[in-house]
Scaffold this active site. Structure first.
Site, PDB file in Angstrom:
ATOM      1  N   SER A 113       0.803  -1.159  -0.022  1.00 19.11           N
ATOM      2  CA  SER A 113      -0.133  -0.195   0.066  1.00 19.11           C
ATOM      3  C   SER A 113       0.910   1.358   0.049  1.00 19.11           C
ATOM      4  O   SER A 113       1.511   1.590  -0.925  1.00 19.11           O
ATOM      5  CB  SER A 113      -0.950  -0.149   1.167  1.00 19.11           C
ATOM      6  N   HIS A 114       0.877   1.831   1.067  1.00 22.33           N
ATOM      7  CA  HIS A 114       1.328   3.360   1.128  1.00 22.33           C
ATOM      8  C   HIS A 114       2.783   3.258   1.637  1.00 22.33           C
ATOM      9  O   HIS A 114       3.473   4.225   1.793  1.00 22.33           O
ATOM     10  CB  HIS A 114       0.518   4.314   1.971  1.00 22.33           C
ATOM     11  N   ASP A 279      -2.818   6.390  -3.288  1.00 17.92           N
ATOM     12  CA  ASP A 279      -1.563   5.723  -2.578  1.00 17.92           C
ATOM     13  C   ASP A 279      -1.190   4.660  -3.769  1.00 17.92           C
ATOM     14  O   ASP A 279      -1.650   4.415  -4.799  1.00 17.92           O
ATOM     15  CB  ASP A 279      -1.996   5.143  -1.259  1.00 17.92           C
ATOM     16  N   ASP A 281      -1.375   1.394  -3.909  1.00 20.22           N
ATOM     17  CA  ASP A 281      -2.215   0.525  -4.507  1.00 20.22           C
ATOM     18  C   ASP A 281      -3.645   0.848  -4.720  1.00 20.22           C
ATOM     19  O   ASP A 281      -4.684   0.125  -5.124  1.00 20.22           O
ATOM     20  CB  ASP A 281      -2.430  -0.787  -3.588  1.00 20.22           C
ATOM     21  N   ASP A 283      -6.034   2.478  -3.218  1.00 23.07           N
ATOM     22  CA  ASP A 283      -7.285   2.252  -2.447  1.00 23.07           C
ATOM     23  C   ASP A 283      -7.595   3.468  -1.373  1.00 23.07           C
ATOM     24  O   ASP A 283      -8.570   3.690  -0.991  1.00 23.07           O
ATOM     25  CB  ASP A 283      -7.438   1.041  -1.532  1.00 23.07           C
ATOM     26  N   ARG A 284      -6.691   4.289  -1.243  1.00 23.37           N
ATOM     27  CA  ARG A 284      -6.629   5.732  -0.378  1.00 23.37           C
ATOM     28  C   ARG A 284      -7.110   6.882  -1.306  1.00 23.37           C
ATOM     29  O   ARG A 284      -6.721   6.758  -2.485  1.00 23.37           O
ATOM     30  CB  ARG A 284      -5.565   5.932   0.176  1.00 23.37           C
ATOM     31  N   LYS A 378     -11.434  -0.406   0.000  1.00 21.06           N
ATOM     32  CA  LYS A 378     -11.612   1.074  -0.035  1.00 21.06           C
ATOM     33  C   LYS A 378     -11.222   1.333  -1.464  1.00 21.06           C
ATOM     34  O   LYS A 378     -10.378   0.711  -2.113  1.00 21.06           O
ATOM     35  CB  LYS A 378     -10.905   2.019   0.876  1.00 21.06           C
TER      36      LYS A 378
HETATM   37  C1  VG1 Z   1      -3.625   1.837   8.451  1.00 23.28           C
HETATM   38  C2  VG1 Z   1      -4.863   2.725   8.576  1.00 23.28           C
HETATM   39  C3  VG1 Z   1      -6.168   1.934   8.194  1.00 23.28           C
HETATM   40  C4  VG1 Z   1      -6.038   1.174   6.849  1.00 23.28           C
HETATM   41  C5  VG1 Z   1      -4.853   0.506   6.898  1.00 23.28           C
HETATM   42  C6  VG1 Z   1      -4.528  -0.273   5.431  1.00 23.28           C
HETATM   43  O1  VG1 Z   1      -3.560   0.925   9.382  1.00 23.28           O
HETATM   44  O2  VG1 Z   1      -4.950   3.347   9.836  1.00 23.28           O
HETATM   45  O3  VG1 Z   1      -7.218   2.707   8.404  1.00 23.28           O
HETATM   46  O4  VG1 Z   1      -7.121   0.351   6.879  1.00 23.28           O
HETATM   47  O5  VG1 Z   1      -3.757   1.050   7.049  1.00 23.28           O
HETATM   48  O6  VG1 Z   1      -4.591   0.643   4.536  1.00 23.28           O
HETATM   49  P1  VG1 Z   1      -2.745   0.850  10.585  1.00 23.28           P
HETATM   50  O7  VG1 Z   1      -3.042  -0.460  11.472  1.00 23.28           O
HETATM   51  O8  VG1 Z   1      -1.299   1.118  10.335  1.00 23.28           O
HETATM   52  O9  VG1 Z   1      -3.231   2.061  11.381  1.00 23.28           O
HETATM   53  V1  VG1 Z   1      -3.759   0.625   3.020  1.00 23.28           V
HETATM   54  O10 VG1 Z   1      -4.166   1.731   2.065  1.00 23.28           O
HETATM   55  O11 VG1 Z   1      -2.260   0.493   3.932  1.00 23.28           O
HETATM   56  O12 VG1 Z   1      -4.178  -0.863   2.792  1.00 23.28           O
HETATM   57 CO    CO Z   2      -3.614   1.357   0.160  1.00 18.40          CO
END
Ligand code: VG1
Ligand code: CO
Length: 546
Positions: A113-114, A279, A281, A283-284, A378
């Site tokens: 992801s990010h 981001d 992937d 989804d954000r 998302k």
């Molecule tokens: C974070 C965010 C959460 C989100 C998750 C995955 O998790 O707070 O809201 O669903 O990332 O998003 P954490 O446990 O680090 O707070 V993504 O776009 O990284 O798949």
């Molecule tokens: Co993501």
């Protein structure tokens, strides 16, 4: 037959976090590491035997190696067929859409992801089930349990030799493999949900301009296809649109700190009307107006207030859900509109059952995540199209829409403060220490001013399947009406990140222009004091403020 069984032994650290298994590339590159986890998935998710698997990711470094391994293991473990995104690419929401549209048994998403990418960055593997959503906790726990008892894995002896750069059908050891266009299903779905004519009229009006920052992640090709080709936005609307294995050295996290290119454009004197970023992937989403940042919790509330006017949702919105640390702005919209409203733990997997049961049609998280029941993830670009729909209907600026929202519902001043790079021990000690003192926190004065009136640790029982999850963040309510939440991140790959979420509602329109920082200053200090942040972590300030 060239299928072999390789001997292995368990790794102890393969418990999926908030969103799949995320580790450094270095950890994933250890011999047998990826193989063990994939075998655990294949052993646990028996629906894949004879079923269709969707495979792809954000294109980050190590993707090609992982795809080769997964194809070989899928063939060796009796998976029916695999559909792989061209070039190994597939955005997270598009995998979800494709699983659903093609009736696949599941999907494997290769993304962190990010998190940063590249040889020194992170990699990740996530399994999605047949509804298109992240495997729910009972499944991820079963995968983890299986990973602890793996003593071998099945794989073909030869490499898969699939040319990912060309669409077409081939096979690996008798298992059909098709390289498909990762954009097509998703693009068709968006056209079904939104009024593309209205969006084309907005983007072609000559009086509206926008920029979309794909942050060198996977969304570039999707945004170009939909915004530039289908909706007629000028070429160049999408910036940083070429997916790069290392995200060009940037962290593909769409927030005001990391999406620097976008923020710079949106705060110029000749800034466009609308800006957005997604981001790695896809989804954000981050939404920005001209000189005006939209807080994700507000964005969710605004979308909730307008969703019913979007063709795909007309007359069928009955509920919304938000993750617990997300501000309560959306709750008031739900109340005004007579929608059910749910509060779930952090992580999209907790929305799945509510969506499947049609109890909610819209979900969101403060972490720049918003989506609807069209998929089970998302969806960054979906949120952008939702916002464009709102702007097309109102012909108002982003700022005017949000200010109008505040004057109707009040403003929730909101901020998240992250303390990154703590040791695991520091993070866990801080949370444990606070947990121990929970019963005595209420009523005690703080030097900063606000007094805690109530404190608890959030737990959740899924209203659909009754599954209970505990330890999902400590909540503090203060006598000045503010709320704070503390939890540890579950997506990092080293040490610990403490997240402190602060919010305070302001009903008085004359105070809606106050600086967020000032409004939350005393509660921020009170939390730091109550949680003994500086004493335990040695940090005076957070490393990231969103
Ligand atoms: C974070 C965010 C959460 C989100 C998750 C995955 O998790 O707070 O809201 O669903 O990332 O998003 P954490 O446990 O680090 O707070 V993504 O776009 O990284 O798949
Ligand atoms: Co993501």
């Amino acid at each position: 037959m060239t299928i072999i069984e390789e001997v292995s032994s368990p790794f102890e650290d393969q418990r999926p976090g908030t969103s799949g298994l995320r580790k450094t590339v270095e950890q994933f590159s250890q011999p047998r590491y990826l193989e063990n986890f994939i075998q655990a998935v294949l052993d646990t998710c028996t629906e894949l035997r004879g079923g269709t698997l969707i495979l792809g990711g954000d294109g980050r470094y190590y993707t090609e190696t992982a795809i080769d391994t997964i194809l070989r293991m899928a063939a060796a473990n009796g998976v029916g067929r695999v559909l792989v995104g061209r070039d190994g690419l597939f955005s997270t929401p598009a995998v979800s859409a494709t699983i659903r549209r093609r009736g696949a048994a599941g999907g494997i998403l290769l993304t962190a992801s990010h998190n940063p990418g590249g040889p020194d960055g992170d990699f990740g593997v996530k399994y999605n089930i047949a509804n298109g959503g992240p495997a729910p906790e009972p499944v991820t726990e079963a995968i983890y349990a299986r990973s602890l008892e793996i003593h071998g894995y099945h794989i073909t002896q030869e490499h898969a030799e699939v040319d990912l750069s060309r669409e077409g059908a081939t096979e690996v050891e008798g298992m059909p493999v098709e390289v498909i266009d990762p954009v097509a299903d998703y693009r068709a779905l968006m056209a079904e949900l939104f009024d593309f004519d209205a969006l084309r009229a907005l983007l072609g009006s000559g009086t509206f301009s926008m920029v979309f920052d794909a942050m060198h992640g996977v969304t570039g090709p999707y945004a170009r296809a939909i915004l530039e080709e289908d909706l007629g936005a000028p070429r160049g609307t999408v910036i940083n649109g070429e997916p790069k294995p290392d995200f060009a050295g940037c962290q593909p996290d769409p927030n005001p700190v990391h999406a620097r290119d976008l923020m710079e454009r949106m705060y110029r004197h000749d800034a466009p009307d609308f800006g957005a970023a997604s981001d790695g992937d896809g989804d954000r989403n981050m939404i920005v107006g001209r000189h005006f940042f939209v807080n994700p919790s507000d964005s969710l509330a605004v979308i909730a207030d307008h969703l019913d006017a979007i063709p795909g949702y007309r007359g069928r919105v009955s509920g919304v859900a938000r993750s617990m640390p997300t501000s309560r702005a959306v709750d008031r919209v739900a109340e005004a509109r007579g929608y059910e409203c749910f509060e779930t733990p952090t992580g999209w997997k907790f929305f799945g059952n509510l969506l499947d049961a049609d109890r909610v049609q819209l979900c969101g998280e403060e972490s720049f995540g918003t989506s609807s029941d069209h998929v089970r993830e998302k969806d960054g670009l979906w949120a952008v199209l939702a916002w464009l729909s709102i702007l097309a209907a109102s012909r108002e600026s982003v700022e005017a829409v949000v200010r109008g929202h505040w004057s109707r519902y009040g403003r929730d001043f909101y901020s998240r403060r992250d303390y990154e790079g703590l040791t695991r021990e520091q993070g866990e000690r801080l949370m444990a220490h606070l947990r121990d003192r929970l019963p005595g926190l209420a009523g005690a004065p703080t030097a900063a001013g606000p007094r805690v009136t109530e404190a608890d640790e959030f737990g959740y029982t899924d209203p659909i399947d009754g599954h209970t999850t505990t330890g999902q963040g400590i909540r503090l309510w203060f006598d000045n009406g503010a709320r704070a939440v503390l939890r540890l991140s579950g997506t990092g790959t080293a040490g610990a990140t403490l997240r402190i979420y602060l919010e305070k509602r302001e009903g008085d329109p004359l105070r809606h222009n106050d600086e967020c920082r000032d409004v939350l200053k005393d509660v921020a200090e009170a939390v730091r004091e109550v949680a003994e942040v500086t004493a335990i972590t040695g940090r005076k300030e957070p490393s990231l403020v969103v």
